[in-house]
Design a protein around this motif. Sequence first.
Motif, PDB file in Angstrom:
ATOM      1  N   ALA A  82       0.651  -1.190  -0.085  1.00  0.00           N
ATOM      2  CA  ALA A  82       0.086   0.100   0.043  1.00  0.00           C
ATOM      3  C   ALA A  82       0.955   1.399  -0.017  1.00  0.00           C
ATOM      4  O   ALA A  82       0.243   2.342  -0.315  1.00  0.00           O
ATOM      5  N   LEU A  83       2.104   0.958   0.420  1.00  0.00           N
ATOM      6  CA  LEU A  83       2.973   2.190   0.516  1.00  0.00           C
ATOM      7  C   LEU A  83       4.444   1.693   0.023  1.00  0.00           C
ATOM      8  O   LEU A  83       5.093   0.927   0.594  1.00  0.00           O
ATOM      9  N   ARG A  84       4.813   2.246  -1.324  1.00  0.00           N
ATOM     10  CA  ARG A  84       6.326   1.565  -1.850  1.00  0.00           C
ATOM     11  C   ARG A  84       7.044   2.643  -2.130  1.00  0.00           C
ATOM     12  O   ARG A  84       6.851   3.879  -2.436  1.00  0.00           O
ATOM     13  N   LEU A  85       8.411   2.323  -1.726  1.00  0.00           N
ATOM     14  CA  LEU A  85       9.498   3.214  -2.008  1.00  0.00           C
ATOM     15  C   LEU A  85      10.433   2.811  -2.933  1.00  0.00           C
ATOM     16  O   LEU A  85      10.720   1.527  -3.021  1.00  0.00           O
ATOM     17  N   GLN A  86      11.105   3.669  -3.872  1.00  0.00           N
ATOM     18  CA  GLN A  86      12.019   3.336  -4.588  1.00  0.00           C
ATOM     19  C   GLN A  86      13.191   4.276  -4.851  1.00  0.00           C
ATOM     20  O   GLN A  86      12.841   5.723  -4.911  1.00  0.00           O
ATOM     21  N   ALA A  87      14.292   3.830  -4.994  1.00  0.00           N
ATOM     22  CA  ALA A  87      15.451   5.160  -5.130  1.00  0.00           C
ATOM     23  C   ALA A  87      15.872   4.886  -6.487  1.00  0.00           C
ATOM     24  O   ALA A  87      16.208   3.861  -7.031  1.00  0.00           O
ATOM     25  N   GLU A  88      16.477   6.065  -6.917  1.00  0.00           N
ATOM     26  CA  GLU A  88      16.889   6.232  -8.255  1.00  0.00           C
ATOM     27  C   GLU A  88      18.285   6.787  -7.835  1.00  0.00           C
ATOM     28  O   GLU A  88      18.221   8.123  -7.567  1.00  0.00           O
ATOM     29  N   ILE A  89      19.308   6.289  -8.102  1.00  0.00           N
ATOM     30  CA  ILE A  89      20.822   6.894  -7.560  1.00  0.00           C
ATOM     31  C   ILE A  89      21.661   6.879  -8.847  1.00  0.00           C
ATOM     32  O   ILE A  89      21.787   5.961  -9.545  1.00  0.00           O
ATOM     33  N   ALA A  90      22.342   8.004  -9.082  1.00  0.00           N
ATOM     34  CA  ALA A  90      23.194   8.455 -10.297  1.00  0.00           C
ATOM     35  C   ALA A  90      24.506   7.351 -10.016  1.00  0.00           C
ATOM     36  O   ALA A  90      24.711   7.149  -8.962  1.00  0.00           O
ATOM     37  N   ASP A  91      24.953   7.029 -11.130  1.00  0.00           N
ATOM     38  CA  ASP A  91      26.346   6.408 -11.108  1.00  0.00           C
ATOM     39  C   ASP A  91      26.229   5.033 -10.335  1.00  0.00           C
ATOM     40  O   ASP A  91      27.216   4.784  -9.415  1.00  0.00           O
ATOM     41  N   ILE A  92      25.243   4.320 -10.288  1.00  0.00           N
ATOM     42  CA  ILE A  92      25.297   3.042  -9.516  1.00  0.00           C
ATOM     43  C   ILE A  92      24.824   1.922 -10.468  1.00  0.00           C
ATOM     44  O   ILE A  92      23.979   1.061 -10.157  1.00  0.00           O
ATOM     45  N   GLY A  93      25.477   2.157 -11.807  1.00  0.00           N
ATOM     46  CA  GLY A  93      25.079   0.793 -12.824  1.00  0.00           C
ATOM     47  C   GLY A  93      25.749  -0.423 -12.594  1.00  0.00           C
ATOM     48  O   GLY A  93      24.935  -1.467 -12.777  1.00  0.00           O
ATOM     49  N   LEU A  94      26.724  -0.640 -11.736  1.00  0.00           N
ATOM     50  CA  LEU A  94      27.301  -1.788 -11.462  1.00  0.00           C
ATOM     51  C   LEU A  94      26.430  -2.605 -10.570  1.00  0.00           C
ATOM     52  O   LEU A  94      25.805  -1.965  -9.577  1.00  0.00           O
ATOM     53  N   SER A  95      26.019  -3.973 -10.768  1.00  0.00           N
ATOM     54  CA  SER A  95      24.866  -4.606 -10.124  1.00  0.00           C
ATOM     55  C   SER A  95      25.445  -4.933  -8.697  1.00  0.00           C
ATOM     56  O   SER A  95      24.675  -4.754  -7.721  1.00  0.00           O
ATOM     57  N   ARG A  96      26.603  -4.766  -8.285  1.00  0.00           N
ATOM     58  CA  ARG A  96      27.044  -5.016  -7.003  1.00  0.00           C
ATOM     59  C   ARG A  96      26.960  -3.959  -6.261  1.00  0.00           C
ATOM     60  O   ARG A  96      26.637  -3.937  -5.051  1.00  0.00           O
ATOM     61  N   HIS A  97      27.084  -2.797  -6.789  1.00  0.00           N
ATOM     62  CA  HIS A  97      26.706  -1.468  -6.049  1.00  0.00           C
ATOM     63  C   HIS A  97      25.202  -1.317  -5.738  1.00  0.00           C
ATOM     64  O   HIS A  97      24.851  -0.954  -4.620  1.00  0.00           O
ATOM     65  N   ARG A  98      24.460  -1.696  -6.817  1.00  0.00           N
ATOM     66  CA  ARG A  98      23.171  -1.573  -6.575  1.00  0.00           C
ATOM     67  C   ARG A  98      22.759  -2.612  -5.711  1.00  0.00           C
ATOM     68  O   ARG A  98      21.653  -2.070  -4.676  1.00  0.00           O
ATOM     69  N   LEU A  99      23.135  -3.644  -5.558  1.00  0.00           N
ATOM     70  CA  LEU A  99      22.818  -4.786  -4.699  1.00  0.00           C
ATOM     71  C   LEU A  99      22.992  -4.196  -3.380  1.00  0.00           C
ATOM     72  O   LEU A  99      22.336  -4.428  -2.125  1.00  0.00           O
ATOM     73  N   ALA A 100      24.171  -3.656  -3.090  1.00  0.00           N
ATOM     74  CA  ALA A 100      24.654  -3.007  -1.697  1.00  0.00           C
ATOM     75  C   ALA A 100      23.747  -2.031  -1.251  1.00  0.00           C
ATOM     76  O   ALA A 100      23.361  -1.868  -0.023  1.00  0.00           O
ATOM     77  N   ALA A 101      23.401  -1.272  -2.153  1.00  0.00           N
ATOM     78  CA  ALA A 101      22.423  -0.107  -2.042  1.00  0.00           C
ATOM     79  C   ALA A 101      21.067  -0.711  -1.533  1.00  0.00           C
ATOM     80  O   ALA A 101      20.623   0.032  -0.703  1.00  0.00           O
TER      81      ALA A 101
END
Length: 370
Positions: A167-186
Amino acid sequence: MSCFSSDAPPSVSVVLGRVLRDVLTGQGMPVAEFQRRSGLSAHELSQDGLRLGLDRHERLRTLLPLIDPAEIDRAPIDRDGLARYWPDLAALWFNEPDAARAVREWVMFRPLIGSIDAVELHEQPDQLVVTYRPVCAGAAARQSVMANFAMLRELLREHQTAAGTGALRLQAEIADIGLSRHRLAAQHQLQMPVRCSGQADVHRLIVRGPALRLAAAPSNPWLAERSRAHLSARLRQLLMQPVCDDLAARVEQVLAARWDAPDGLWPGDTGGSDAAEVDDAAALQRAVAQALGLSRWTLRRQLDASGLAFADVVERLRGRRLQALLPRTDLSLLDVAWRTGFRSASAFSRYHRRRYGEAPSQRRRSLVEV
């Protein structure tokens, strides 16, 4: 929606330095090293209302990479941490009935934490978008973004729980985080989906869902209104509050704190020869330098580089204080002496006669009559 007037000089609260000090000293960094590398003295770190400008904020940013990533996982930004460092802000942010209002109040009053990075709120009927643009780049920018988005996530945790699954969803869009390992850590750290924003310096947190404006979380309207009024007054004061990065201004701030202390000393100062009558310029300079985390010679060299002598800064502050304090008949002349750096009426009288050509009592009468 812009979060703050552009008329205010960009600054951050010294409390951010305190947070960083606690984390790094907890990892084993000596306090003296933190003070040297951050440019913040123990005295300044104890001043809740102190504001730091771009120069010293950048010095704090250079220390961010020293934080052990595991330390972030062990001590995430949570309600207890926010209540410890910013109790007045937490009292409002965690006392809003719906998610939209909680985000709106966060954006509105976040300048009390820091206004150097640009933060804006864009409202649509079905979603809120918080846009964050840090003044730095690279790893330091990502860490700032992560800290701010984690703070928002924590504010909305109870609203998500009360609203129910989805019922309430959050999503982050972060610049320069294309690498999957960085994205998974975030994603692990923020506990929400993360994707690359596609723009070099733009980071977004998107909040959407049918419960966005649903009053689901418990709140106290009276307490919220009281907190909001108090914080609004502080926000207005921020427009007039100086940024304490200029060295001469820092020296004046330290001198003022010393002179206003009941015993003329700072916490932990044991007195001794430096606590004697403040006619000894070298002792006073040494005490101020120590409070700023500098040697006496470093303080002198840095003031000289800006075209000032330590004695000039002292005289400038004394002159302003005398002009303000001497006409106040509710203060004794000894009180005025104490608040301008003298430990006895006789020392103050000698200085005043030498500087102004008359006794303090005579000048007081002339100022009061005017």
